[in-house]
Design an enzyme around this catalytic site. Structure first.
Site, PDB file in Angstrom:
ATOM      1  N   GLU A  33       0.267  -1.679  -0.265  1.00 52.02           N
ATOM      2  CA  GLU A  33       0.052  -0.404  -0.158  1.00 52.02           C
ATOM      3  C   GLU A  33       0.645   1.295  -0.314  1.00 52.02           C
ATOM      4  O   GLU A  33       2.101   1.314   1.064  1.00 52.02           O
ATOM      5  CB  GLU A  33      -0.833   0.004   0.851  1.00 52.02           C
ATOM      6  CG  GLU A  33      -1.816   1.322   1.548  1.00 52.02           C
ATOM      7  CD  GLU A  33      -2.556   0.683   2.854  1.00 52.02           C
ATOM      8  OE1 GLU A  33      -3.410   1.820   2.834  1.00 52.02           O
ATOM      9  OE2 GLU A  33      -1.898   0.855   4.221  1.00 52.02           O
ATOM     10  N   HIS A  35       2.779   4.492   0.975  1.00 52.98           N
ATOM     11  CA  HIS A  35       2.830   4.895   2.397  1.00 52.98           C
ATOM     12  C   HIS A  35       3.533   6.663   2.336  1.00 52.98           C
ATOM     13  O   HIS A  35       4.620   7.262   2.737  1.00 52.98           O
ATOM     14  CB  HIS A  35       3.424   4.357   3.233  1.00 52.98           C
ATOM     15  CG  HIS A  35       2.715   2.949   3.698  1.00 52.98           C
ATOM     16  ND1 HIS A  35       2.306   2.244   3.336  1.00 52.98           N
ATOM     17  CD2 HIS A  35       2.473   3.478   5.114  1.00 52.98           C
ATOM     18  CE1 HIS A  35       1.403   1.686   4.145  1.00 52.98           C
ATOM     19  NE2 HIS A  35       1.187   2.120   5.457  1.00 52.98           N
ATOM     20  N   ASP A  44       3.785  -2.174   6.104  1.00 46.54           N
ATOM     21  CA  ASP A  44       2.580  -2.376   6.979  1.00 46.54           C
ATOM     22  C   ASP A  44       3.235  -3.832   6.878  1.00 46.54           C
ATOM     23  O   ASP A  44       2.046  -4.340   8.250  1.00 46.54           O
ATOM     24  CB  ASP A  44       0.705  -3.042   6.566  1.00 46.54           C
ATOM     25  CG  ASP A  44       0.304  -0.881   6.492  1.00 46.54           C
ATOM     26  OD1 ASP A  44       0.669  -0.329   6.751  1.00 46.54           O
ATOM     27  OD2 ASP A  44      -0.643  -1.187   6.064  1.00 46.54           O
ATOM     28  N   HIS A 120      -2.210  -3.091   9.021  1.00 39.33           N
ATOM     29  CA  HIS A 120      -3.045  -2.777   8.327  1.00 39.33           C
ATOM     30  C   HIS A 120      -4.135  -2.279   8.655  1.00 39.33           C
ATOM     31  O   HIS A 120      -4.802  -3.686   8.397  1.00 39.33           O
ATOM     32  CB  HIS A 120      -2.594  -3.715   6.641  1.00 39.33           C
ATOM     33  CG  HIS A 120      -3.472  -2.951   5.821  1.00 39.33           C
ATOM     34  ND1 HIS A 120      -3.366  -2.035   5.128  1.00 39.33           N
ATOM     35  CD2 HIS A 120      -4.597  -3.507   4.941  1.00 39.33           C
ATOM     36  CE1 HIS A 120      -4.197  -1.254   4.395  1.00 39.33           C
ATOM     37  NE2 HIS A 120      -4.873  -2.753   3.805  1.00 39.33           N
ATOM     38  N   GLU A 122      -7.386  -1.550   7.900  1.00 41.11           N
ATOM     39  CA  GLU A 122      -8.522  -1.977   6.988  1.00 41.11           C
ATOM     40  C   GLU A 122      -8.701  -3.396   6.913  1.00 41.11           C
ATOM     41  O   GLU A 122      -9.029  -4.179   7.081  1.00 41.11           O
ATOM     42  CB  GLU A 122      -8.531  -2.385   5.553  1.00 41.11           C
ATOM     43  CG  GLU A 122      -8.717  -0.702   4.823  1.00 41.11           C
ATOM     44  CD  GLU A 122      -7.398   0.404   4.876  1.00 41.11           C
ATOM     45  OE1 GLU A 122      -6.355   0.014   5.744  1.00 41.11           O
ATOM     46  OE2 GLU A 122      -7.270   1.340   4.420  1.00 41.11           O
ATOM     47  N   HIS A 176      -1.676   7.426   8.638  1.00 43.14           N
ATOM     48  CA  HIS A 176      -1.453   6.548   7.719  1.00 43.14           C
ATOM     49  C   HIS A 176       0.511   7.476   7.466  1.00 43.14           C
ATOM     50  O   HIS A 176      -0.786   8.640   6.626  1.00 43.14           O
ATOM     51  CB  HIS A 176      -2.452   5.821   7.117  1.00 43.14           C
ATOM     52  CG  HIS A 176      -2.153   5.745   6.119  1.00 43.14           C
ATOM     53  ND1 HIS A 176      -2.018   4.314   5.742  1.00 43.14           N
ATOM     54  CD2 HIS A 176      -1.560   6.584   4.511  1.00 43.14           C
ATOM     55  CE1 HIS A 176      -1.199   3.861   4.860  1.00 43.14           C
ATOM     56  NE2 HIS A 176      -1.079   4.654   3.608  1.00 43.14           N
ATOM     57  N   GLU A 181       3.902   5.455  12.112  1.00 43.57           N
ATOM     58  CA  GLU A 181       4.863   5.018  10.544  1.00 43.57           C
ATOM     59  C   GLU A 181       5.457   5.507  10.513  1.00 43.57           C
ATOM     60  O   GLU A 181       6.983   4.616  10.553  1.00 43.57           O
ATOM     61  CB  GLU A 181       3.627   4.381   9.596  1.00 43.57           C
ATOM     62  CG  GLU A 181       2.680   3.798   9.897  1.00 43.57           C
ATOM     63  CD  GLU A 181       1.627   3.259   8.796  1.00 43.57           C
ATOM     64  OE1 GLU A 181       1.030   1.883   8.370  1.00 43.57           O
ATOM     65  OE2 GLU A 181       1.558   4.490   7.822  1.00 43.57           O
TER      66      GLU A 181
HETATM   67 ZN    ZN Z   1       0.219   1.350   7.147  1.00 41.67          ZN
HETATM   68 MN    MN Z   2      -2.344   0.468   6.382  1.00 41.39          MN
END
Ligand code: ZN
Ligand code: MN
Length: 261
Positions: A33, A35, A44, A120, A122, A176, A181
């Site tokens: 994903e 970032h 993630d 992650h 989701e 996010h 992170e």
């Molecule tokens: Zn992430």
């Molecule tokens: Mn994520």
């Protein structure tokens, strides 16, 4: 005498056979994903894999299965969504069944203690469903135990407040590719953080409902949903130390204490 090996990919089948029934089987789950411009697509996975390694080292036990590097679809207000190049996701049903198959096949070989490290946002409901299916359908002797940790849930109020005192805490969905992170990546893989590209950003508006397809003004063009420049290494060390302490305590409570010696 070499150090104990915790990565399943690095041990042999006789070693696995000897350890699988005794030790905690750890499974990192993540995503592929975007970032932002400054962090890699694998954040993630990198974060939960490193949390698992530190946990295993602290416990002196654990077999870390290869991370599931794909996750449920990135959503606009928690990951930027699917329009960013590189974001590559499973449908929910695929994620549930992939996880269920991995857990079921490890259980078939004698694994009884599972600790899933989710990285992650989701994924949560789908990891939960895979665990439900394992316990309901593939647990004939009733002796399997499975614990899921999502690292953001483990951050204490004190550490969170210390990190966000200057900028305000936006909620974990919005965090996010931003402060936490970025800070954790500076601990686990600093060579992968593009220092010259770290930025602060946010959506023009964050609706309190979901729209499909998503309107453009709820997604920052950078893919950074909040303030990444505050993601210092110092904050990363504080977060990682506290989260690992918490996971070790959870693992001892759920899997080690009360075990006959
Ligand atoms: Zn992430
Ligand atoms: Mn994520």
């Amino acid at each position: 005498m070499s150090a104990k090996r915790y990565l399943m990919q690095e041990i042999t089948w006789p070693e696995f056979q000897e350890r699988v029934g005794q030790e905690i089987i750890m499974l990192p789950t993540g995503s592929l994903e975007q970032h932002g411009p400054h962090l890699p697509l694998g954040v993630d996975v990198i974060i939960p894999t490193n949390l698992a390694l530190r946990t295993a080292e602290r416990l002196g036990q654990g077999i870390i299965a290869p991370a599931l590097g794909y996750g449920y679809k990135s959503q606009p207000t928690s990951g930027g969504g699917p329009l960013f190049p590189g974001t590559t996701s499973f449908d929910g049903i695929t994620l549930i069944l992939a996880l269920r198959d991995i857990l079921r096949d490890l259980a078939r070989q004698g694994a009884r203690k599972f600790l899933v490290f989710n990285g992650h946002y989701e994924n949560v409901a789908f990891v939960t469903e895979a665990a439900e299916l394992l316990i309901r359908d593939h647990n004939p002797d009733g002796d399997i135990k499975l614990v899921i940790v999502s690292w953001w849930d483990l951050i204490s109020d004190e550490v969170r407040d210390a990190c966000f005192s200057e900028i305000g805490f936006p909620g974990w969905d919005t965090e996010h590719a931003a402060l936490v992170e970025t800070a954790m990546m500076r601990v686990f893989a600093p060579e992968l953080v593009r220092d010259d590209l770290v930025l602060d950003d946010q959506a023009e508006r964050i609706p309190n409902y979901q729209v499909f397809p998503p309107p453009a003004d709820i997604i920052p063009a950078s893919g950074v949903l909040y303030k990444a420049t505050y993601g210092t290494r110092e904050r990363g060390e504080m977060i990682v130390d506290q989260v690992v302490d918490e996971i070790v305590a959870i693992a001892r409570r759920e899997f080690v204490e009360g075990e006959s010696a």
